[in-house]
Design a protein around this motif. Structure first.
Motif, PDB file in Angstrom:
ATOM      1  N   THR A  88       0.823  -1.198   0.000  1.00 24.86           N
ATOM      2  CA  THR A  88       0.000   0.000   0.000  1.00 24.86           C
ATOM      3  C   THR A  88       0.861   1.253   0.000  1.00 24.86           C
ATOM      4  O   THR A  88       1.992   1.234   0.474  1.00 24.86           O
ATOM      5  N   SER A  89       0.298   2.317  -0.530  1.00 27.04           N
ATOM      6  CA  SER A  89       0.956   3.618  -0.420  1.00 27.04           C
ATOM      7  C   SER A  89      -0.099   4.711  -0.532  1.00 27.04           C
ATOM      8  O   SER A  89      -1.123   4.539  -1.190  1.00 27.04           O
ATOM      9  N   VAL A  90       0.165   5.800   0.146  1.00 25.87           N
ATOM     10  CA  VAL A  90      -0.688   6.975   0.038  1.00 25.87           C
ATOM     11  C   VAL A  90      -0.017   7.878  -0.978  1.00 25.87           C
ATOM     12  O   VAL A  90       1.089   8.370  -0.749  1.00 25.87           O
ATOM     13  N   ALA A  91      -0.664   8.054  -2.135  1.00 28.85           N
ATOM     14  CA  ALA A  91      -0.072   8.846  -3.209  1.00 28.85           C
ATOM     15  C   ALA A  91      -0.064  10.327  -2.839  1.00 28.85           C
ATOM     16  O   ALA A  91       0.931  11.013  -3.021  1.00 28.85           O
ATOM     17  N   TYR A  92      -1.178  10.815  -2.334  1.00 34.63           N
ATOM     18  CA  TYR A  92      -1.220  12.184  -1.834  1.00 34.63           C
ATOM     19  C   TYR A  92      -2.408  12.350  -0.907  1.00 34.63           C
ATOM     20  O   TYR A  92      -3.378  11.630  -0.976  1.00 34.63           O
TER      21      TYR A  92
END
Length: 172
Positions: free
Chosen positions: A59-63
């Motif tokens: 997972t990653s938070v793009a913005y």
């Protein structure tokens, strides 16, 4: 991660395998009890009990950004109680990415992006609930950031499930 585990478990599309420190600590303690003979006879704590993961979800938070300036402008134009509510408007935008990888082949099976926005009517919650949101709404609905993040992960997960349903493994 906790909100994703909740979404995935409740969707019943995948089985979640927990490999957290807490779970491993309990397993280690049970093995020690088994080795010392302190576990009840017939306890099923032995080799061959753990499931192997088929996929890894990254997972990653793009913005994640805030667009709170509009509330102040609208609040100034309305004045009074309506102005106080509008001034408390705080819009949050979040975008996240999910990448699903097959553990055996290390091939990426799915990549999905989800986004969401959530508004926090801070003044309205303060006036209606005395500054607190009812406990039944859960931790992820208490703040605009939490609402936007949970909704973005749900959006990405729904897109990932559709992608996996349509996935055809390559033979090369």
């Amino acid at each position: 991660i906790p909100v994703l585990k909740l979404i995935i478990q409740q969707s019943n599309c995948f089985m979640v395998i927990s490999d957290s420190r807490k779970v491993n600590s309990v397993v280690d303690r049970q093995r020690a009890l088994m080795d010392s003979g302190e576990l009840r006879a017939g306890s099923k704590m032995g080799k061959g009990q753990r499931k192997a993961a088929d996929y890894v979800l990254e997972t990653s938070v793009a913005y994640s950004e805030s667009a709170g300036g509009l509330g102040g402008i609208v609040g100034g134009m309305l004045g009074g109680t309506a102005g106080a509510v509008a001034a408390g408007l705080n819009q949050k935008h979040t975008s996240v990415n999910l990448n699903l990888t097959d553990v055996r082949s290390t091939q990426q099976v799915s990549a999905s992006e989800g986004s969401a926005s959530a508004s926090d009517l801070g003044a309205a919650f303060g006036g209606i609930f005395g500054g607190s949101v009812p406990a039944g709404l859960g931790a992820y609905t208490r703040t605009p950031e939490g609402k936007a993040l949970a909704a973005a992960f749900l959006d990405a997960y729904n897109k990932m499930v559709l992608s996996v349903k349509n996935y055809t493994a390559q033979t090369d």
